[in-house]
Design a protein around this motif. Structure first.
Motif, PDB file in Angstrom:
ATOM      1  N   GLN A   1      29.481  54.433  -7.868  1.00 37.02           N
ATOM      2  CA  GLN A   1      28.604  54.523  -6.707  1.00 37.02           C
ATOM      3  C   GLN A   1      29.287  55.334  -5.614  1.00 37.02           C
ATOM      4  OE1 GLN A   1      25.492  53.180  -6.521  1.00 37.02           O
ATOM      5  NE2 GLN A   1      25.569  52.231  -8.542  1.00 37.02           N
ATOM      6  N   PHE A   2      28.667  56.430  -5.197  1.00 35.30           N
ATOM      7  CA  PHE A   2      29.240  57.248  -4.128  1.00 35.30           C
ATOM      8  C   PHE A   2      28.806  56.761  -2.753  1.00 35.30           C
ATOM      9  CE2 PHE A   2      29.412  61.025  -1.356  1.00 35.30           C
ATOM     10  CZ  PHE A   2      30.770  61.287  -1.467  1.00 35.30           C
ATOM     11  N   ASN A   3      27.651  56.118  -2.665  1.00 35.47           N
ATOM     12  CA  ASN A   3      27.129  55.605  -1.391  1.00 35.47           C
ATOM     13  C   ASN A   3      27.027  56.717  -0.348  1.00 35.47           C
ATOM     14  OD1 ASN A   3      27.024  52.851  -2.325  1.00 35.47           O
ATOM     15  ND2 ASN A   3      29.247  52.773  -2.081  1.00 35.47           N
ATOM     16  N   PRO A   4      26.203  57.724  -0.593  1.00 32.87           N
ATOM     17  CA  PRO A   4      26.162  58.907   0.278  1.00 32.87           C
ATOM     18  C   PRO A   4      25.743  58.640   1.713  1.00 32.87           C
ATOM     19  CG  PRO A   4      24.346  58.921  -1.297  1.00 32.87           C
ATOM     20  CD  PRO A   4      25.268  57.836  -1.715  1.00 32.87           C
ATOM     21  N   THR A   5      24.960  57.591   1.965  1.00 36.90           N
ATOM     22  CA  THR A   5      24.493  57.327   3.328  1.00 36.90           C
ATOM     23  C   THR A   5      25.412  56.382   4.098  1.00 36.90           C
ATOM     24  OG1 THR A   5      23.073  55.503   2.580  1.00 36.90           O
ATOM     25  CG2 THR A   5      22.096  57.711   2.654  1.00 36.90           C
ATOM     26  N   THR A   6      26.447  55.872   3.435  1.00 39.23           N
ATOM     27  CA  THR A   6      27.413  55.015   4.117  1.00 39.23           C
ATOM     28  C   THR A   6      28.242  55.846   5.079  1.00 39.23           C
ATOM     29  OG1 THR A   6      27.554  53.530   2.220  1.00 39.23           O
ATOM     30  CG2 THR A   6      29.397  53.486   3.771  1.00 39.23           C
ATOM     31  N   GLU A   7      28.582  55.286   6.238  1.00 37.83           N
ATOM     32  CA  GLU A   7      29.388  56.014   7.214  1.00 37.83           C
ATOM     33  C   GLU A   7      30.809  56.197   6.690  1.00 37.83           C
ATOM     34  OE1 GLU A   7      28.702  53.530  10.634  1.00 37.83           O
ATOM     35  OE2 GLU A   7      27.126  54.846  11.382  1.00 37.83           O
ATOM     36  N   GLU A   8      31.330  57.401   6.875  1.00 41.84           N
ATOM     37  CA  GLU A   8      32.609  57.777   6.290  1.00 41.84           C
ATOM     38  C   GLU A   8      33.795  57.306   7.129  1.00 41.84           C
ATOM     39  OE1 GLU A   8      34.258  57.973   3.771  1.00 41.84           O
ATOM     40  OE2 GLU A   8      33.423  59.779   2.883  1.00 41.84           O
ATOM     41  N   THR A   9      34.954  57.160   6.462  1.00 44.97           N
ATOM     42  CA  THR A   9      36.147  56.620   7.107  1.00 44.97           C
ATOM     43  C   THR A   9      37.246  57.678   7.222  1.00 44.97           C
ATOM     44  OG1 THR A   9      37.120  55.908   4.991  1.00 44.97           O
ATOM     45  CG2 THR A   9      35.669  54.339   6.157  1.00 44.97           C
ATOM     46  N   ARG A  10      38.202  57.397   8.090  1.00 45.03           N
ATOM     47  CA  ARG A  10      39.351  58.279   8.278  1.00 45.03           C
ATOM     48  C   ARG A  10      40.152  58.441   6.987  1.00 45.03           C
ATOM     49  NH1 ARG A  10      42.179  58.868  13.048  1.00 45.03           N
ATOM     50  NH2 ARG A  10      44.042  57.881  12.181  1.00 45.03           N
ATOM     51  N   GLY A  11      40.358  57.332   6.298  1.00 44.98           N
ATOM     52  CA  GLY A  11      41.142  57.388   5.069  1.00 44.98           C
ATOM     53  C   GLY A  11      40.510  58.271   4.021  1.00 44.98           C
ATOM     54  N   ASN A  12      39.198  58.171   3.855  1.00 43.82           N
ATOM     55  CA  ASN A  12      38.531  58.983   2.845  1.00 43.82           C
ATOM     56  C   ASN A  12      38.557  60.469   3.199  1.00 43.82           C
ATOM     57  OD1 ASN A  12      37.906  56.974   1.018  1.00 43.82           O
ATOM     58  ND2 ASN A  12      35.863  56.592   1.861  1.00 43.82           N
ATOM     59  N   LEU A  13      38.382  60.798   4.473  1.00 42.58           N
ATOM     60  CA  LEU A  13      38.392  62.207   4.858  1.00 42.58           C
ATOM     61  C   LEU A  13      39.730  62.859   4.532  1.00 42.58           C
ATOM     62  CD1 LEU A  13      37.223  64.739   6.143  1.00 42.58           C
ATOM     63  CD2 LEU A  13      37.962  63.867   8.373  1.00 42.58           C
ATOM     64  N   VAL A  14      40.829  62.208   4.882  1.00 46.69           N
ATOM     65  CA  VAL A  14      42.125  62.826   4.591  1.00 46.69           C
ATOM     66  C   VAL A  14      42.370  62.872   3.078  1.00 46.69           C
ATOM     67  CG1 VAL A  14      43.114  62.222   6.828  1.00 46.69           C
ATOM     68  CG2 VAL A  14      43.438  60.681   4.895  1.00 46.69           C
ATOM     69  N   LEU A  15      41.814  61.926   2.336  1.00 44.01           N
ATOM     70  CA  LEU A  15      41.941  61.970   0.880  1.00 44.01           C
ATOM     71  C   LEU A  15      41.228  63.199   0.320  1.00 44.01           C
ATOM     72  CD1 LEU A  15      42.795  60.724  -1.826  1.00 44.01           C
ATOM     73  CD2 LEU A  15      40.648  59.420  -1.794  1.00 44.01           C
ATOM     74  N   TYR A  16      40.017  63.480   0.802  1.00 45.49           N
ATOM     75  CA  TYR A  16      39.278  64.644   0.330  1.00 45.49           C
ATOM     76  C   TYR A  16      40.050  65.936   0.637  1.00 45.49           C
ATOM     77  CZ  TYR A  16      35.371  61.279   0.520  1.00 45.49           C
ATOM     78  OH  TYR A  16      34.564  60.174   0.383  1.00 45.49           O
ATOM     79  N   LEU A  17      40.578  66.037   1.852  1.00 41.10           N
ATOM     80  CA  LEU A  17      41.302  67.249   2.234  1.00 41.10           C
ATOM     81  C   LEU A  17      42.612  67.377   1.470  1.00 41.10           C
ATOM     82  CD1 LEU A  17      40.650  67.326   6.088  1.00 41.10           C
ATOM     83  CD2 LEU A  17      39.390  68.479   4.257  1.00 41.10           C
ATOM     84  N   TYR A  18      43.247  66.259   1.210  1.00 40.69           N
ATOM     85  CA  TYR A  18      44.476  66.259   0.410  1.00 40.69           C
ATOM     86  C   TYR A  18      44.175  66.746  -1.010  1.00 40.69           C
ATOM     87  CZ  TYR A  18      48.478  64.269  -2.156  1.00 40.69           C
ATOM     88  OH  TYR A  18      49.571  64.077  -2.972  1.00 40.69           O
ATOM     89  N   ASN A  19      43.093  66.263  -1.588  1.00 41.93           N
ATOM     90  CA  ASN A  19      42.699  66.709  -2.922  1.00 41.93           C
ATOM     91  C   ASN A  19      42.369  68.199  -2.931  1.00 41.93           C
ATOM     92  OD1 ASN A  19      42.986  64.139  -3.958  1.00 41.93           O
ATOM     93  ND2 ASN A  19      40.813  63.617  -3.775  1.00 41.93           N
ATOM     94  N   LEU A  20      41.717  68.652  -1.870  1.00 44.26           N
ATOM     95  CA  LEU A  20      41.376  70.069  -1.765  1.00 44.26           C
ATOM     96  C   LEU A  20      42.635  70.914  -1.644  1.00 44.26           C
ATOM     97  CD1 LEU A  20      38.931  71.949  -1.646  1.00 44.26           C
ATOM     98  CD2 LEU A  20      38.875  71.618   0.831  1.00 44.26           C
ATOM     99  N   ASP A  21      43.582  70.457  -0.859  1.00 47.86           N
ATOM    100  CA  ASP A  21      44.837  71.180  -0.658  1.00 47.86           C
ATOM    101  C   ASP A  21      45.678  71.211  -1.925  1.00 47.86           C
ATOM    102  OD1 ASP A  21      47.175  72.114   1.343  1.00 47.86           O
ATOM    103  OD2 ASP A  21      47.972  70.569   0.011  1.00 47.86           O
ATOM    104  N   SER A  22      45.818  70.069  -2.569  1.00 52.60           N
ATOM    105  CA  SER A  22      46.726  69.983  -3.718  1.00 52.60           C
ATOM    106  C   SER A  22      46.080  70.441  -5.019  1.00 52.60           C
ATOM    107  CB  SER A  22      47.228  68.544  -3.884  1.00 52.60           C
ATOM    108  OG  SER A  22      46.150  67.647  -4.075  1.00 52.60           O
ATOM    109  N   GLY A  23      44.759  70.536  -5.021  1.00 46.86           N
ATOM    110  CA  GLY A  23      44.061  70.963  -6.216  1.00 46.86           C
ATOM    111  C   GLY A  23      43.464  72.344  -6.064  1.00 46.86           C
TER     112      GLY A  23
END
Length: 223
Positions: free
Chosen positions: A43-65
């Motif tokens: 479940q991705f839960n697209p309408t759930t409000e996003e968190t600080r932890g998840n945002l940095v995880l996405y950017l970290y994945n983008l940077d390292s991948g």
């Protein structure tokens, strides 16, 4: 492999039971998933409000991948690894938070806490994305003129340049009523949309004569 070092899986199976083509954000979510930016969960839960932890995880994945072959700028100020009381070293977010903190993308919510579950506001997301684009040396093409929102004076000082940079690059825009609403929280699908636009900027060749957004800290503070 294409410009920017982004490589998408040739074969992709949608891992999300709650993400389908009826969502306005379907393209953004699927492309980030293909690039390995988003976690594979049921479940991705697209309408759930996003968190600080998840945002940095996405950017970290983008940077390292996706961006792992891009030449990086050295951080403006070297920072030691943080020791946040609310972030366990066994957490799946730990490496991402350390990276984001050391690179100067985010600060803690205090000297001892990071607040990984705290919700993100629009001005916070713009600030972090502008810093990320500068770190990755992404050429952000200016596609619109600066816009004075009806509530521009309510954008916090630290976020003014980040908001303007993202607005000029077409990463974000104001609401139909002329307001920006800087303190509104962003949903997961909204965050995916803005990250996708930054990712696409990294793939886009800059046309001759194009104006670039100034990603230096404080560049647009006076606008």
């Amino acid at each position: 492999m294409i410009r920017g070092g982004i490589e998408r899986n040739k074969e992709w199976v949608n891992p999300y039971l709650d993400v389908n083509e009826s969502l306005w954000s379907y393209q953004y979510i699927t492309e980030l998933s293909k690039a390995g930016v988003l976690p594979e969960v049921d479940q991705f839960n697209p309408t759930t409000e996003e968190t600080r932890g998840n945002l940095v995880l996405y950017l970290y994945n983008l940077d390292s991948g996706a961006f792992k072959k891009r030449e990086k700028l050295e951080p403006v100020e070297e920072k030691d690894s943080p020791d946040f009381e609310d972030l366990d070293k066994d957490s799946g977010l730990y490496d991402a938070v350390c990276w984001a903190y050391e690179q100067g993308l985010v600060n803690g919510t205090s000297e001892t806490t990071f607040g990984p579950n705290e919700l993100l506001t629009r001005e916070q997301v713009c600030t972090i994305l502008a810093r990320f684009a500068a770190l990755e040396q992404i050429d952000m093409i200016q596609v619109v003129e600066p816009d004075q929102f009806k509530d521009s004076l309510y954008i916090q000082e630290y976020a003014r340049s980040g908001v303007t940079a993202c607005q000029l690059a077409g990463v974000v825009k104001g609401y139909d009523d002329g307001f920006f609403h800087p303190t509104n929280n962003m949903s997961r699908q909204e965050v995916c949309a803005v990250i996708y636009r930054v990712m696409m900027a990294a793939e886009t060749a800059v046309p001759e004569g194009a104006r670039l957004v100034d990603l230096n800290p404080g560049a647009y503070d006076e606008l």
